[in-house]
Write an enzyme that holds these catalytic residues in place. Structure first.
Site, PDB file in Angstrom:
ATOM      1  N   ASP A   1       0.864  -1.166   0.000  1.00 46.62           N
ATOM      2  CA  ASP A   1       0.000   0.000   0.000  1.00 46.62           C
ATOM      3  C   ASP A   1       0.911   1.229   0.000  1.00 46.62           C
ATOM      4  O   ASP A   1       1.961   1.245   0.608  1.00 46.62           O
ATOM      5  CB  ASP A   1      -0.939   0.000   1.222  1.00 46.62           C
TER       6      ASP A   1
HETATM    7  C1  GLC Z   1      -4.006   4.553  -0.343  1.00 46.52           C
HETATM    8  C2  GLC Z   1      -4.921   3.500   0.230  1.00 46.52           C
HETATM    9  C3  GLC Z   1      -5.152   2.343  -0.674  1.00 46.52           C
HETATM   10  C4  GLC Z   1      -5.148   2.830  -2.107  1.00 46.52           C
HETATM   11  C5  GLC Z   1      -3.733   3.278  -2.422  1.00 46.52           C
HETATM   12  C6  GLC Z   1      -3.602   3.837  -3.840  1.00 46.52           C
HETATM   13  O1  GLC Z   1      -3.165   5.064   0.634  1.00 46.52           O
HETATM   14  O2  GLC Z   1      -4.619   2.989   1.510  1.00 46.52           O
HETATM   15  O3  GLC Z   1      -6.389   1.728  -0.300  1.00 46.52           O
HETATM   16  O4  GLC Z   1      -5.541   1.782  -2.980  1.00 46.52           O
HETATM   17  O5  GLC Z   1      -3.256   4.239  -1.489  1.00 46.52           O
HETATM   18  O6  GLC Z   1      -4.322   5.024  -3.960  1.00 46.52           O
END
Ligand code: GLC
Length: 746
Positions: free
Chosen positions: A286
């Site tokens: 993430d």
């Molecule tokens: C964010 C979120 C995740 C998302 C990713 C890309 O911080 O935690 O759920 O898919 O970054 O945007």
């Protein structure tokens, strides 16, 4: 004889066909891997967020220039947040036309509940308990996203949560692992369809692995420390359901779980997901979660974080710049074995082959399909259907709802009633600003009444998209006077209150879960002058609306209903749609009760309640405001004739449901069990089946369920699934707090 030859000939032809295409995806991946350098394999493990306008000139300096060069030199496997066919095509050309092996990029995006056309937020969709509608909503989202060049969404989020303070409850399916598992399946199948190579389907992501929803005190990104029984029986099942539904990617999570950051967790990612569960897709970190292991105090620096993440099975690095900078050296130093790089690259390439990106890297880049798909009738009708099914009628005293379609003077009050952004929810990145149908606009289509609008007290000042902070009005109650005046002159007030679209979602936890700002003050002032108030809630989490529940005759939970918000609310309020939603998450009476959930344990001190020595507060009830599974209808339903029969270890359950009203309606019939004595204590109630049935006015329907080992067992603290003999209570009703009970012995 001729027949025999023709069969033989057909057989030879099919062999010939197989010969020419005898390369399976795995064969093709292996062939490609064999040609790749270590740098190129590591490149597949590197994901950047779009950082420059590719349709413009090549960036001349800074990280954008470096990243531009990395794409051209095959050191990038994926990019997220690229919007539109033109942008995707240009970036894909950089990789395919200019890099040595021309390996296509995979383009990811947070298509959480729609791309340009927003469906209701996922928590709202979950309130429909309508798996077919939820799957269709994901299918439509995939179709629209794919039409813009995307081939991968970072959804569904399948994190179970019991804490309404957590901002991301809006993104999930609520508190229950059974409902959450069924919805995870529906969303994965909706996004991926039955042909991932179709230009109308996209790869899905089960996220956030794992226990992100158990962040202490509901603060986002906070520590998760959970027992094995909760991990195995509550948190993991929706992820396993996503794997069983064929999800092609996972995303790990920011939080630590029991002292180990998920991104560096060998047990979660290698032993359980890729090992025991046999998951053969890939795991993306993430945003920056690899480098965040330094802040966690688990890695000494970026290089150490890369080593830990790669060895733990995180296949792709989103935005840490860690793998691309450190993995080659780690391999050279023997700290990360090249077999792990090969495995990660293999997994990523496999999904790209499955998406058909090697057959045609531009198959998702069709400008004609993009313009004919975005926001078309199919998209809007699907969003409207989903929004209506997501709404939950919480109260309807003296059947104030539905409102008559003519002859009344109706006051619509509240800033949210005229807000075309908040209904889009937090994850509306693909949508343009102000594209939701407001409540005022939706009501305008019912012209038989005289409708006036008054903003009333301001909830927030302005709202730039993706706002980092919402400036809630806490001191200017000047709008209340006008609202009271309009209310006084009206037959009925439709008061729209709740949260700004960015008061829930990532990074948006709240310590208080009442009505924000001065909305409560306005509600009480209006009730002073007019009792006929329909309260419409627009929110991204359960709210503690005790006073409203005690004083307001009608309350409709509309959540953040998406693009077709105002139309959906109007159709429910005027009775063109009979509300059928049920709560996927408990509504507390007070934030002090949180975490509060229906499937709790009995404890050793459930009572007696006439002494102090039982599990309770001296100053607050244990009871929620509204329980899990609760929701009213314009119809009314009666349950009778619950029968159970145990045959060969299966339990057959049936019940009769009668629509005792004069209005055709739908009811979500819910089946719960209680395993009364077990080697690991079991909850007082567990959802193990549900069926949404349509029953005509005055008619009855028999609803049947079969409970098998899959529903009657549980995971012990070693993660082993077991079914134990003994007594089980079987409960069937229209919520977790109501219904008929029978007892069986296994
Ligand atoms: C964010 C979120 C995740 C998302 C990713 C890309 O911080 O935690 O759920 O898919 O970054 O945007």
């Amino acid at each position: 004889m001729i027949r025999l030859y023709s069969i033989l000939l057909l057989g030879l032809m099919s062999c010939a066909t197989v010969t020419s295409q005898n390369k399976t995806v795995d064969d093709k991946v292996d062939d490609l891997l064999a040609k790749m350098t270590l740098e190129e394999k590591i490149g597949q493990m590197n994901q950047y967020s779009s950082f420059f306008d590719v349709t413009g000139p090549a960036p001349k300096e800074g990280s954008a220039k470096e990243r531009y060069e990395h794409i051209r030199s095959g050191r990038v496997g994926s990019v997220l947040n690229v919007r539109g066919v033109k942008e995707v095509r240009k970036m894909q050309e950089l990789a395919v036309e200019e890099s040595r092996l021309g390996i296509p990029l995979i383009f990811g995006y947070d298509v959480i509940h729609g791309y340009s056309t927003q469906a209701p937020i996922p928590l709202a969709e979950s309130a429909s308990w309508d798996l077919e509608a939820i799957q269709n909503s994901a299918r439509l989202a995939a179709k629209e996203a794919a039409a813009t060049g995307l081939n991968w969404t970072f959804a569904p989020m399948v994190d179970i949560s019991r804490d309404a303070r957590w901002g991301r409850v809006m993104e999930g399916a609520g508190e229950d692992p059974y409902l959450g598992s069924r919805i995870a399946e529906a969303r994965v199948i909706g996004f991926q369809g039955d042909d991932l190579s179709s230009p109308e389907t996209i790869a899905a992501t089960a996220k956030h692995f794992a226990a992100y929803g158990f962040a202490e005190s509901g603060k986002d990104y906070n520590t998760a420390d959970v027992g094995l029984s909760t991990l195995y029986n509550v948190i993991l099942p929706p992820f396993k359901a996503a794997v069983d539904a064929g999800v092609r990617t996972f995303m790990n999570s920011f939080n630590e779980l029991n002292g180990v950051p998920a991104t560096g967790d060998v047990f979660l990612q290698r032993e359980l997901l890729k090992g025991e569960w046999g998951f053969n897709g890939f795991i993306v970190s993430d945003w920056g979660s690899i480098i965040e292991m330094v802040d966690h105090g688990y890695a000494a620096d970026a290089k150490h974080a890369s080593e830990l993440a790669a060895n733990a099975g995180s296949d792709m690095d989103m935005e840490s710049n860690a793998y691309v900078n450190h993995l080659a050296a780690l391999v050279a130093e023997g700290k990360v074995d090249e077999t792990k790089i090969n495995d990660a690259a293999r997994r990523i390439l496999k999904v790209k082959f499955e998406l058909g990106l090697f057959d045609d890297p531009y198959k998702y880049c069709d400008e004609a399909r993009e313009s004919s798909t975005l926001g078309n009738t199919e998209q809007k009708e699907g969003a409207l259907d989903m929004a209506k099914k997501s709404m939950v009628l919480l109260k309807n005293q003296d059947n104030l709802l539905p409102l008559p379609k003519s002859g009344k003077k109706i006051a619509i009050i509240g800033q949210l009633a005229n807000d075309k952004n908040s209904p889009l929810g937090n994850w509306r990145m693909g949508a343009s600003d102000n594209t939701a149908v407001s409540v005022v606009e939706g009501f305008a289509q019912y012209s038989g009444n005289k409708v006036v609008y008054e903003q009333g007290v301001k909830l927030f000042d302005g709202q730039e998209i993706f706002a980092m902070h919402i400036d809630v009005n806490e001191d200017d109650n000047s709008g209340i006077e006008e609202a009271v005046k309009v209310a006084q002159e009206s037959d009925v007030v439709v008061l729209v209150v709740g949260e700004h679209g960015y008061m829930s979602g990532e990074g948006r936890s709240r310590a208080n879960i009442g009505l924000p700002g001065l909305q409560q003050e306005m509600l009480e002032a209006i009730m002073e002058v007019n009792n006929n108030v329909v309260l419409v809630l627009m929110n991204g989490r359960p709210l503690a609306i005790n006073w409203a529940d005690q004083h307001v005759p009608a309350i409709l939970e509309a959540w953040q209903p998406g693009t077709m918000s105002g139309d959906a609310i109007a159709q429910v309020v005027f009775g063109d749609y009979n509300p059928s939603g049920k709560l996927p998450m408990t509504f507390p009476k007070d934030v002090a009760q949180v975490p509060i959930y229906y499937n709790h344990k009995n404890t050793g001190r459930p009572g007696p309640k006439d002494v102090v020595f039982w599990s309770h507060y001296s100053d607050m009830t244990n009871e929620p405001l509204y329980p899990f599974g609760y929701g009213l209808s314009y119809s009314s339903f009666e349950y009778s004739d619950l029968s159970t029969a145990t045959v060969d270890g299966k339990v057959k359950v049936s019940v009769t449901v009668k629509n005792t009203s004069s209005v055709d309606g739908e009811e979500v019939v819910q089946l719960y069990i209680r395993d009364k004595v077990a080697s690991v204590t079991r909850p007082v109630k567990e959802l193990k089946g549900f069926e949404k049935v349509s029953i005509k006015a005055g008619e009855s329907q028999q609803v049947s369920f079969t409970l098998t080992d899959k529903e009657l067992g549980f995971y012990n603290n070693k993660g082993v699934y077991i079914v134990e003999p003994g007594e089980f209570d079987i409960m069937v009703g229209g919520s977790s707090a109501a219904g008929l009970t029978d007892t069986i012995t296994l």
